[in-house]
Design a protein around this motif. Structure first.
Motif, PDB file in Angstrom:
ATOM      1  N   ALA A   1       0.599  -1.739  -0.076  1.00  0.00           N
ATOM      2  CA  ALA A   1      -0.306  -0.352  -0.150  1.00  0.00           C
ATOM      3  C   ALA A   1       0.883   1.284  -0.088  1.00  0.00           C
ATOM      4  N   GLN A   2       0.367   2.717  -0.123  1.00  0.00           N
ATOM      5  CA  GLN A   2       0.830   3.758  -0.439  1.00  0.00           C
ATOM      6  C   GLN A   2       0.621   4.183   1.158  1.00  0.00           C
ATOM      7  N   TRP A   3       1.549   5.064   1.646  1.00  0.00           N
ATOM      8  CA  TRP A   3       1.254   5.578   2.692  1.00  0.00           C
ATOM      9  C   TRP A   3       1.624   6.718   3.120  1.00  0.00           C
ATOM     10  N   LEU A   4       0.670   7.896   3.237  1.00  0.00           N
ATOM     11  CA  LEU A   4       0.989   9.202   3.893  1.00  0.00           C
ATOM     12  C   LEU A   4       1.753   9.387   4.690  1.00  0.00           C
ATOM     13  N   LYS A   5       2.886  10.188   5.006  1.00  0.00           N
ATOM     14  CA  LYS A   5       4.057  10.051   6.245  1.00  0.00           C
ATOM     15  C   LYS A   5       2.596  11.443   7.707  1.00  0.00           C
ATOM     16  N   SER A   6       1.607  10.558   7.167  1.00  0.00           N
ATOM     17  CA  SER A   6       0.930  12.018   8.468  1.00  0.00           C
ATOM     18  C   SER A   6       1.476  12.164  10.157  1.00  0.00           C
ATOM     19  N   THR A   7       2.756  11.762  10.487  1.00  0.00           N
ATOM     20  CA  THR A   7       2.814  11.426  11.718  1.00  0.00           C
ATOM     21  C   THR A   7       3.936  12.776  11.506  1.00  0.00           C
ATOM     22  N   LEU A   8       4.054  12.723  11.003  1.00  0.00           N
ATOM     23  CA  LEU A   8       5.073  14.400  10.189  1.00  0.00           C
ATOM     24  C   LEU A   8       4.618  16.104  10.899  1.00  0.00           C
ATOM     25  N   PHE A   9       3.044  15.593  10.517  1.00  0.00           N
ATOM     26  CA  PHE A   9       1.687  16.568  11.015  1.00  0.00           C
ATOM     27  C   PHE A   9       1.206  15.979  12.078  1.00  0.00           C
ATOM     28  N   GLY A  10       1.851  15.596  13.034  1.00  0.00           N
ATOM     29  CA  GLY A  10       0.994  15.206  14.132  1.00  0.00           C
ATOM     30  C   GLY A  10      -0.299  14.194  14.457  1.00  0.00           C
ATOM     31  N   ASP A  11      -0.264  13.299  13.528  1.00  0.00           N
ATOM     32  CA  ASP A  11      -0.761  11.993  13.859  1.00  0.00           C
ATOM     33  C   ASP A  11       0.106  10.984  14.650  1.00  0.00           C
ATOM     34  N   GLU A  12      -0.615   9.995  15.449  1.00  0.00           N
ATOM     35  CA  GLU A  12      -0.119   9.183  16.440  1.00  0.00           C
ATOM     36  C   GLU A  12       0.211   8.349  15.018  1.00  0.00           C
TER      37      GLU A  12
ATOM     38  N   HIS B   1     -12.515  15.209  14.938  1.00  0.00           N
ATOM     39  CA  HIS B   1     -11.362  15.564  14.916  1.00  0.00           C
ATOM     40  C   HIS B   1     -10.010  15.401  14.758  1.00  0.00           C
ATOM     41  N   GLY B   2      -9.829  14.268  14.595  1.00  0.00           N
ATOM     42  CA  GLY B   2      -8.467  13.704  14.329  1.00  0.00           C
ATOM     43  C   GLY B   2      -7.684  14.028  13.258  1.00  0.00           C
ATOM     44  N   HIS B   3      -9.424  14.017  12.217  1.00  0.00           N
ATOM     45  CA  HIS B   3      -8.793  14.247  10.876  1.00  0.00           C
ATOM     46  C   HIS B   3      -8.174  15.474  10.400  1.00  0.00           C
ATOM     47  N   VAL B   4      -7.927  17.100  11.612  1.00  0.00           N
ATOM     48  CA  VAL B   4      -7.819  18.549  11.166  1.00  0.00           C
ATOM     49  C   VAL B   4      -6.296  18.173  10.677  1.00  0.00           C
ATOM     50  N   ALA B   5      -5.404  17.829  11.740  1.00  0.00           N
ATOM     51  CA  ALA B   5      -4.082  18.033  11.712  1.00  0.00           C
ATOM     52  C   ALA B   5      -3.541  17.181  10.751  1.00  0.00           C
ATOM     53  N   ARG B   6      -3.933  16.427  10.595  1.00  0.00           N
ATOM     54  CA  ARG B   6      -3.198  15.673   9.041  1.00  0.00           C
ATOM     55  C   ARG B   6      -3.808  16.030   8.009  1.00  0.00           C
ATOM     56  N   MET B   7      -4.775  16.915   7.218  1.00  0.00           N
ATOM     57  CA  MET B   7      -5.169  17.148   6.427  1.00  0.00           C
ATOM     58  C   MET B   7      -4.300  19.195   6.172  1.00  0.00           C
TER      59      MET B   7
END
Length: 561
Positions: A294-305, A347-353
């Motif tokens: 799969a393809q993954w977004l490095k969303s931990t860079l934006f505060g995701d767990e 709410h968990g979608h805010v930082a990653r977007m």
């Protein structure tokens, strides 16, 4: 520029000038003035305006706040500001009292501007998109959608009043896994209603409205799709049902007074290749990697767990991938600012977007997401949980049938979106002053009644009263009402800056209350012509302002009740 804002700006300017003069004289030391406020004190005995400038200057000036306040007052030029006195209060606030004569200019301002009274140019024509409701077209609109509709539409109207170019948008979720489940649910109901014993899919949509949709379909096509390939049958069922559901959503929102400038299809992002192109751009920027096919977004860079999947192992983009593409599309369409209204469960979608927008080269500060808390419907003191129509929740249509459009909108817009709403059905239907929307609408109807009586008696109900007559409005009730009317442009500006339309619901309740107090203490149609003309001008102005604010909130301003 409104009279109220003009006076406020003059006081701001003169305070800055006073600080500069004190600095020049060597009595104050500072590099630059810090942010400070000039606002109306909560307690009337503290005057008309108060500032905390002396208190926020202490660190730079290295003086006690009250000493700084004395210096500022010493150098303050009050010419043209209507300030009659200045006094130091508490730890260092400066309170100002104004000559009430400034209020005489409020009525001509309102009567000249009419529906434009309250407009400000905060936005300076910047383009703003407000996306709200965007409910899945797989069922009926529910109470959460109702709150989102009231909030989003009122916010859009508020921003337009504040000088923004506003576009309202509904995002149609017509692609992805939910549509697959929708197709399976429709197919199961179709086959069951045609007499076949088939199980209902796990995770399917159970609402009674879905059965009604399929029954309506069978009346039109009968068993035409009973013995066709599954893919063909499901495609037809989804296409038919989506059209019906979207028509129902449009009609329901229209009946609530909500109209959109754009209905945007999620499927169009896939069909145009925009989702794929967006993922490729993120990959080129180094924000996407492959793992487990799969393809993954490095969303931990934006505060995701944890990082998020954007393209599954089978090559299918996730909803998150489409959502990123959609927001990129918004900015590509030239919007300076994008506002989304989402349920608090997102709410968990805010930082990653916001992070994804930053990765694509957009300023994440230009994406604002307002989260709404839950709605609880109360009747006879108990929470109402179920709907006969949906099988799971109270629908927006059921709510409007019960209490009407105006109560539905006003009750939802009264509270900060971050607060849970307890919608009291019994209160919303009550014809009493306890019902806030009735209280405000009754004030407008009463104002209209006064003007009708005046016209019937041959009195002048047009034109602008003379300044000399307006100066006769000297009672506390008249001055408080005038002051509240004068505040509207500033209230519009503050509410728009904070994106808080609920402030206007509070404003209009206060205005209605002040009018009722005036009505109960002062007779309008007096024999004395000058005073009568002035009070009729006050009545007309109050009526205009009530109508203007109710218009922003999407609530009717009735002439009779």
């Amino acid at each position: 520029m409104s009279l109220y804002i003009n006076i406020k700006d003059m006081i701001y300017a003169n305070l800055a000038k006073a600080a500069a003069e004190a600095q020049k004289a060597g009595e104050l030391t500072f590099e630059s003035l810090p942010n400070y406020v000039l606002e109306e004190p909560r307690e009337k005995q503290h005057g008309d305006w108060a500032t905390n400038l002396a208190m926020v200057l202490t660190k730079q000036a290295r003086k006690a706040p009250r000493d700084i306040a004395n210096i500022l007052i010493k150098y303050l030029d009050t010419e043209g500001t209507f300030i009659t006195s200045s006094e130091i209060a508490g730890p260092g606030f400066i309170n100002f009292r104004l000559d009430p004569s400034w209020l005489t200019g409020v009525i001509p301002e309102v009567l000249n501007l009419e529906a434009d009274y309250g407009k400000v140019n905060l936005g300076q024509g910047k383009r703003v998109q407000v996306e709200f409701v965007s409910a899945n077209p797989t069922g009926l609109l529910h109470m959460g959608n109702a709150r989102g509709a009231a909030l989003g539409d009122s916010l859009a109207s508020l921003l337009a009043m504040a000088g923004y170019e506003v576009s309202r948008e509904f995002y149609i979720n017509d692609a992805g896994n939910q549509i697959h489940n929708f197709a399976l649910s429709l197919e199961a109901r179709y086959l069951q209603l045609m007499g076949q014993d088939v199980p209902f899919p796990e995770g399917g949509y159970h609402g009674e409205d879905l059965i009604d949709t399929v029954k309506g379909l069978i009346e039109k096509v009968g068993n035409k799709y009973l013995n066709v390939e599954e893919d063909l049958r499901r495609e037809f069922l989804v296409r038919y049902a989506l059209e019906e559901k979207l028509t129902s959503i449009r009609e329901t929102l229209t009946d609530m007074g909500v109209h959109y400038d754009c209905w945007f299809s999620e499927q169009s992002l896939h069909d145009s290749g925009f989702v794929k192109d967006t993922m490729e751009k993120l990959e080129q920027q180094g924000y996407i990697y492959e793992k487990e096919g799969a393809q993954w977004l490095k969303s931990t860079l934006f505060g995701d767990e944890k990082d998020e999947v954007v393209v599954r192992g089978n090559g299918t983009p996730t909803y998150f991938a489409a959502d990123i593409a959609y927001h990129r599309n918004k900015f590509d369409r030239g919007f300076d600012r994008v506002i989304n209204i989402w349920g608090a469960d997102h709410h968990g979608h805010v930082a990653r977007m916001k992070g994804a927008m930053s990765a694509l080269g957009y300023d994440p500060e230009n994406l604002q997401i307002i989260l709404m808390q839950l709605v609880r419907l109360i009747q006879n003191g108990e929470v109402v949980r179920m709907s006969k129509r949906s099988g799971q929740y109270i629908t927006l249509r059921e709510l409007m049938d019960e209490v009407g459009k105006d109560a539905a909108r006003f009750f939802f817009i009264m509270r900060d979106p971050d607060s849970t709403v307890e919608f009291d059905l019994d209160l919303a239907k009550a014809e009493s002053s306890d019902n806030p929307v009735y209280y405000v609408q009754y004030a407008h109807a009463r104002l209209c009644s006064i003007l009708r009586q005046a016209a019937e008696q041959g009195y002048n109900t047009a034109g602008i009263p003379q300044e000399g007559d307006l100066k006769r409005l000297q009672s506390n009730e008249e001055r408080e009402l005038l002051k509240k009317i004068a505040e509207l442009p500033n209230e519009i500006e503050v509410a728009a800056r904070l994106t808080e339309p609920h402030r206007l619901a509070r404003y209009v309740l206060d205005l209605a209350g002040l009018f009722h107090s005036f009505y109960n203490s002062q007779r309008v149609l007096v024999d004395e012509e000058g005073l009568r003309e002035a009070r009729l001008g006050l009545v007309r102005s109050t009526k205009q302002v009530l109508a203007n604010v109710l218009g922003i909130l999407g609530v009717t301003a009735p002439e009779r009740m």
